[in-house]
Each structure stands twice: as structure tokens, then as C-alpha cells.
Design an enzyme around this catalytic site. Sequence first.
Site, PDB file in Angstrom:
ATOM      1  N   GLY A  32       0.674  -1.130   0.183  1.00  0.00           N
ATOM      2  CA  GLY A  32       0.361  -0.145   0.317  1.00  0.00           C
ATOM      3  C   GLY A  32       1.190   1.431  -0.111  1.00  0.00           C
ATOM      4  N   LEU A  33       0.351   2.478  -0.110  1.00  0.00           N
ATOM      5  CA  LEU A  33       0.848   3.297  -0.462  1.00  0.00           C
ATOM      6  C   LEU A  33       1.488   4.272   1.022  1.00  0.00           C
ATOM      7  CD1 LEU A  33      -1.629   5.608  -2.432  1.00  0.00           C
ATOM      8  CD2 LEU A  33      -0.127   5.355  -3.307  1.00  0.00           C
ATOM      9  N   SER A  34       2.246   5.361   0.740  1.00  0.00           N
ATOM     10  CA  SER A  34       3.269   5.113   2.530  1.00  0.00           C
ATOM     11  C   SER A  34       2.381   6.149   2.639  1.00  0.00           C
ATOM     12  CB  SER A  34       3.974   6.105   1.857  1.00  0.00           C
ATOM     13  OG  SER A  34       5.537   7.393   3.240  1.00  0.00           O
ATOM     14  N   GLY A  35       1.636   6.060   4.332  1.00  0.00           N
ATOM     15  CA  GLY A  35       1.188   6.215   4.957  1.00  0.00           C
ATOM     16  C   GLY A  35      -0.137   6.018   4.695  1.00  0.00           C
ATOM     17  N   GLY A  37      -0.741   3.176   6.247  1.00  0.00           N
ATOM     18  CA  GLY A  37      -1.167   2.524   7.938  1.00  0.00           C
ATOM     19  C   GLY A  37      -0.264   0.755   7.530  1.00  0.00           C
ATOM     20  N   LYS A  38       0.482   0.651   6.718  1.00  0.00           N
ATOM     21  CA  LYS A  38       1.219  -0.710   6.973  1.00  0.00           C
ATOM     22  C   LYS A  38       1.723  -1.009   7.523  1.00  0.00           C
ATOM     23  CE  LYS A  38       3.616  -0.031   2.934  1.00  0.00           C
ATOM     24  NZ  LYS A  38       3.232   1.164   3.348  1.00  0.00           N
ATOM     25  N   SER A  39       2.535  -0.676   8.338  1.00  0.00           N
ATOM     26  CA  SER A  39       3.568  -0.152   9.172  1.00  0.00           C
ATOM     27  C   SER A  39       3.060  -0.329  11.067  1.00  0.00           C
ATOM     28  CB  SER A  39       5.018   0.296   9.439  1.00  0.00           C
ATOM     29  OG  SER A  39       5.651   0.109   8.155  1.00  0.00           O
ATOM     30  N   SER A 106       5.881  -1.466  -2.142  1.00  0.00           N
ATOM     31  CA  SER A 106       5.914  -2.929  -3.410  1.00  0.00           C
ATOM     32  C   SER A 106       4.476  -2.284  -4.917  1.00  0.00           C
ATOM     33  CB  SER A 106       5.832  -4.388  -2.898  1.00  0.00           C
ATOM     34  OG  SER A 106       4.670  -4.349  -1.979  1.00  0.00           O
TER      35      SER A 106
END
Length: 196
Positions: A32-35, A37-39, A106
Amino acid sequence: MERNIVWQNTKISKKHREELLNQKGVVLWFTGLSGAGKSTIASFLEEFLIKRGKLTYLLDGDNLRHGLNKDLSFSYEDRKENIRRVSEVCKLFQDSGIITIASFISPSKEDRYMARNIIGDNFIEVFVKCPLDVCERRDPKGLYKKARNGEIKDFTGIDSEYEEPDNSEIVIDTYKNSIMKSLSEIIYILEKKNLI
């Protein structure tokens, strides 16, 4: 170039390690995009699984660029190599019976397909869906602002494309849902697939 390399089979298999750990080796690939919420969600998932007695390891894109991938830039070729290396690490972790949580933007469908092929069985793609404008408003690392100011080139979502997945096993919408709701959706599907 001739390479005299032969695969060395060992006496202990993935099945042995999974039986020892009483779990299945799985890779949860967060994209997903930066920001988006992945991490954040990956970290909550890791904590949940550890509390449940599962051995996990969280591989985060930024963290791996401090070591394993510190020689790579953000060029197209290096980003591809970044995903290839991470995929090989995930494959080893999965073979060891660990539940591996990989959190990487990715952005390319081709690269995610490569990751899926390298890792093989029990690869679960988790698309952390969030509109660009929301990610940009969140901007937890200040990267969108830098990209808009021209300080960062080839930044995903600004001057480099993010190709949304077509058939992710799990899709969570962090714009509409809370962290805990997103987490519960992931856990539900993992339980349904008998992976945890």
C-alpha cells in the site's frame, strides 16, 4: 558464466519445523501507499500473534534499508532488487516455520507477482487500501511534503505510480476502518484459512 552450485538438501524439513513450533510458516505481504497504515497494522498483528503463542517476525521496508538493502537506491532497478531480496528472506523465514509479516510499499504488480512466485505456498497479500489524499494528509514521515517540494524523486503516489492489486487475499480499508477493525479482518481470514 558457469556456476558450480548445487542445492544441498538437509535432513530437517519445513514440516519438522512447523511441528516443533505448532504453527504453519506463512508470509503476510502488506502492500500500500506510504501512510496507508501498513507498518502500524503489521505491528499490531505481530503483537497479537506473539500473545497467542505464535513465533513471528516483522520485516519492515525502512528497517531493511538500514542493513541488508542499504546499498540500494530508489531507482526502478534497485526497488525491484529490494523486493527480490526481501522475498528470498521471507522464503527462508517461511521455510523455518515462522509467521512472517512483510511491510513494503511494493508498488509494482510485477514485483508483487515475483514475490509470490519466490515465496510460494502460504503467501497472503494484504492490500492496505487508503486514498492518496488521505495518506498525504497523514504524512507521518513528512515524505509527501518533500516529494511535492521536489526534494524526493520517484516517490510512489506523486511521480511514481502505485499499481493497486487486483486479487489480494485480504483487503483492508484504513480510511474507513479503525486499526482494530482492520486487524480483526486479517485475523478472521487467517483463522478461516486455518493458518493460525
